[in-house]
Design a protein around this motif. Structure first.
Motif, PDB file in Angstrom:
ATOM      1  N   LEU A  17     -16.753  -2.481   5.746  1.00 24.07           N
ATOM      2  CA  LEU A  17     -15.812  -1.798   4.893  1.00 24.07           C
ATOM      3  C   LEU A  17     -14.524  -2.633   4.725  1.00 24.07           C
ATOM      4  O   LEU A  17     -13.951  -2.665   3.573  1.00 24.07           O
ATOM      5  CB  LEU A  17     -15.560  -0.476   5.564  1.00 24.07           C
ATOM      6  N   VAL A  18     -14.224  -3.289   5.664  1.00 20.37           N
ATOM      7  CA  VAL A  18     -13.175  -4.211   5.603  1.00 20.37           C
ATOM      8  C   VAL A  18     -13.368  -5.342   4.593  1.00 20.37           C
ATOM      9  O   VAL A  18     -12.429  -5.619   3.830  1.00 20.37           O
ATOM     10  CB  VAL A  18     -12.752  -4.735   6.949  1.00 20.37           C
ATOM     11  N   ASN A  19     -14.534  -5.680   4.492  1.00 23.62           N
ATOM     12  CA  ASN A  19     -14.962  -7.039   3.568  1.00 23.62           C
ATOM     13  C   ASN A  19     -14.694  -6.255   2.121  1.00 23.62           C
ATOM     14  O   ASN A  19     -14.544  -7.019   1.176  1.00 23.62           O
ATOM     15  CB  ASN A  19     -16.375  -7.541   3.788  1.00 23.62           C
ATOM     16  N   ARG A  20     -15.150  -5.088   1.858  1.00 26.17           N
ATOM     17  CA  ARG A  20     -15.006  -4.524   0.625  1.00 26.17           C
ATOM     18  C   ARG A  20     -13.889  -4.486   0.075  1.00 26.17           C
ATOM     19  O   ARG A  20     -13.160  -4.789  -1.069  1.00 26.17           O
ATOM     20  CB  ARG A  20     -15.736  -2.923   0.563  1.00 26.17           C
ATOM     21  N   ALA A  21     -12.730  -4.163   1.037  1.00 28.59           N
ATOM     22  CA  ALA A  21     -11.389  -4.125   0.582  1.00 28.59           C
ATOM     23  C   ALA A  21     -10.694  -5.420   0.362  1.00 28.59           C
ATOM     24  O   ALA A  21      -9.796  -5.705  -0.127  1.00 28.59           O
ATOM     25  CB  ALA A  21     -10.620  -3.312   1.605  1.00 28.59           C
TER      26      ALA A  21
END
Length: 701
Positions: free
Chosen positions: A225-229
């Motif tokens: 999810l962090v990588n998506r942001a």
């Protein structure tokens, strides 16, 4: 006794106070207001005069050009923004005498307030000015100004205008993704990094779904999810959706979405959709999908989209085939049919009789999604009660908007005749469970029409709703608006995509995924095929009947072959198979699970079907995508290499021919040399009077 002060006139006011003057005269007070208003009107005058938005505001004709003190006295506390800061007007209600405290109440003219509210939104300014003019005809202009200013606040985030163009949204997405990258670059702890990302997203009104967060946390994939942001592509999708929803919400609040202004959706959203659709078409045309095993087999994504249900013609045809199959089954089984329409309560409708619905205003202006959630909840309760009673039904529901964007449902329901009356009663009761006594509820909240087979087809009842929600084919005009069929369908589809509403849903019947996968297989299943060696003749016939029904586009026969129209998913004859890594692949030392670009595991995809213990592969090719330019360049390079190889071979063959010629010439030279040597020796022997050897004589001859 009243005391009035102002920052720009503080000394003047103090002198009057020292002289014991209890109040300013009307002329002095008016003079101060005129002077202050003059300063406000000349602020940024040069820039404003050249602005087309200001020109449009100037052309609006409303009798009063600014707020007066009498306007201010009508409210308890008001605050007005000026170039000098905030000026506050307060009223003391202790007696009939008005006491003005702090500072002189100085206001902008309504034209300036309107200009300041619409100027930051160039793509929406014209519509906002038009909405202001319409609202002033039905209510006071103070309310109209307040609504426009509220819309401006909702469209303005600290670092982004939600009314921005697609290019501006893409640039903002790039900036924010880089910002998140810098924030989490050195953070090793996933929880801390996720909290930092959450703080950034909250500034834009964005967040991850709670269910997704729980699932990723449980799977140890919170970093995904962090990588998506950190991805500008992810940010672009989120900002586009946020922008579209907020623009539509503001447009409904400003009474810009109805048949008298812009039916079904706002003009800006429609223009954005057309722009994005053209962009998508270009991207699909410029992207090639090719078979990794035979690169000569290739198609553009636009061609492939035209062969799938993404094509409106294909989608409409498939829906009519399935509905006609349901109708055929109903007639064969002696079932009844009914056409039911469910409508949301009055508080979800933004416009009533051409003006803002007071119930909608009193309810806090519920959104389109709030109305959809209400209808979805009603239908869930209906199906839950019917399931508990053991009553089954099948059919289709269509969601379409009223002219003001509020959704309503149309259902074509088939069921046993003995159950139809109970089904209709349950629909009626749950539809009226919310505010049943409001005006018009009993008549419009749930309408039911029994279908008489002798008078026509049941499919005809929903045919126009299908076309209106797809491409408007065979519809001359929309009865709810003055639009033609194609224009109405375009706006309805934009409305559905903007709000993420599923327009069509079948209930009952077997899986359409199996239907679509079997239609990929054109060859008959041979009984002597080794793949079906363990099947009995009956099993083979059952499987072949399912395939033939799908291949012939016979939905009724397909339903019967799959186990009937009421078959449960886990009891279907054929089930879809989703691809997962093979067990032997996982045993290999170099095996690594497939992951997405963000680091979490890929979602399983359909790659075939299961019939008992037999796996039927339906996806025979592995496709790879790349841009058309890259593909064409690579193919040219391959052909260039092939040409080079042929050139080398041709030159090599030429060299061989040249070498053969040289060899033949050398052999002739050697033979001639040997002849001359032999001739010389023969003459030498003859000079001595001796006879040369026979071998030498042969050479001399």
């Amino acid at each position: 006794m009243a005391t009035i002060t102002a920052s720009s006139n503080r000394s003047h006011c103090a002198s009057y106070h020292q002289q014991g003057v209890s109040d300013f005269s009307h002329q002095v007070r008016a003079s101060i207001l005129r002077d202050t208003q003059k300063r406000l009107n000349t602020r940024n005058h040069a820039d404003r005069e050249q602005c087309p938005v200001w020109d449009a505001v100037q052309r609006i004709n409303i009798p009063s050009s600014s707020l007066s003190l009498d306007d201010i006295r009508g409210s308890h506390v008001q605050r007005f923004d000026t170039h000098d800061g905030w000026y506050t007007a307060a009223r003391d209600g202790s007696d009939d005498t008005t006491h003005w405290r702090d500072r002189l109440p100085v206001t902008k003219s309504w034209r300036e307030r309107l200009y300041d509210a619409v100027r930051p939104h160039p793509d929406l300014s014209g519509a906002m000015i038009g909405a202001f003019q319409r609202m002033t005809k039905k209510r006071d202009y103070l309310t109209a100004i307040s609504l426009v200013e509220s819309a401006n606040q909702r469209l303005s985030l600290p670092s982004l205008r939600l009314s921005s163009s697609d290019e501006e949204l893409a640039e903002s997405a790039r900036v924010q993704s880089r910002r998140v990258m810098r924030l989490v670059a050195g953070v090793k702890d996933d929880d801390i990094a996720f909290d930092m990302v959450t703080d950034v997203l909250s500034g834009f009104g964005l967040s991850f779904d709670k269910a997704v967060i729980e699932a990723k946390t449980k799977a140890g994939e919170l970093r995904a999810l962090v990588n998506r942001a950190c991805s500008d592509l992810w940010w672009r999708r989120q900002l586009r959706r946020k922008s579209a929803l907020q623009v539509e919400s503001v447009s409904r609040d400003l009474e810009m979405v109805h048949k008298g202004a812009s039916a079904y959706c706002s003009g800006l959203t429609l223009a954005r959709s057309r722009f994005r659709r053209e962009q998508t078409r270009q991207v699909l045309n410029e992207t090639i999908a090719y078979d990794v095993e035979d690169e000569s087999v290739h198609f553009s994504l636009f061609e492939l989209a035209g062969k799938s249900v993404s094509n409106p013609v294909v989608r409409r045809a498939e829906m009519f085939v399935r509905l006609r199959g349901f109708e055929q089954i109903a007639q064969e089984c002696g079932h009844a049919a009914a056409f039911i329409t469910l409508t949301a309560p009055s508080r979800f409708h933004a416009v009533s009789n051409g003006q803002a619905n007071q119930k909608w205003l009193d309810a806090g202006r519920p959104s389109v999604l709030a109305a959809q959630d209400h209808l979805n909840g009603v239908f869930i309760n209906i199906r839950r009660e019917l399931d508990k009673s053991g009553i089954k039904m099948y059919g289709m529901r269509v969601v379409e908007p009223h002219h003001d964007g509020c959704p309503h449902w149309h259902l074509l329901v088939f069921a046993a005749k003995s159950d139809m009356k109970r089904i209709q009663e349950v629909h009626q009761r749950h539809a009226l469970s919310d505010t049943p006594n409001e005006r018009g509820a009993q008549k419009r909240r749930c309408t039911i029409e029994d279908i008489n087979w002798s008078r026509g087809s049941a499919v005809g009842y929903v045919a126009k709703y299908l076309s209106k929600n797809i491409d408007g084919a065979h519809i001359d005009s929309d009865k709810d608006t003055e639009l033609d069929g194609a224009s109405a369908a375009e706006r309805v589809c934009v409305w559905a995509r903007t709000h993420g509403i599923r327009q069509f849903q079948f209930f009952g019947g077997p899986s359409v995924t199996v239907w679509r996968e079997l239609r990929r297989i054109r060859q008959e299943f041979k009984e002597d095929d080794t793949l079906f060696a363990d099947l009995t003749p009956t099993d083979h016939l059952t499987l072949e009947n399912v395939r033939r029904a799908a291949d012939a586009s016979d939905w009724a026969a397909f339903c019967h072959a799959m186990g009937g129209v009421f078959v449960r998913r886990d009891q279907q004859v054929v089930k879809p198979h989703y691809h997962v890594p093979h067990i032997f692949d996982q045993l290999m030392d170099d095996y690594t699970p497939q992951t997405t670009r963000y680091g979490d595991k890929v979602t399983a995809r359909v790659n075939g079907l299961m019939f008992h213990h037999v796996f039927l592969l339906t996806r025979f090719k592995t496709w790879k995508m790349e841009s058309k330019q890259t593909y064409v360049t690579r193919q040219k390079r391959i052909m260039s290499d092939v040409v080079d190889i042929f050139d080398v071979l041709e030159r090599e063959e030429e060299y061989r021919r040249m070498a053969d010629d040289k060899y033949d010439e050398a052999m002739r030279y050697q033979e001639r040399f040997e002849e001359l040597v032999a001739l010389s020796l023969c003459e030498e022997w003859e000079g001595k009077g001796e006879c040369p050897p026979p071998a030498l004589l042969d050479l001399c001859q």
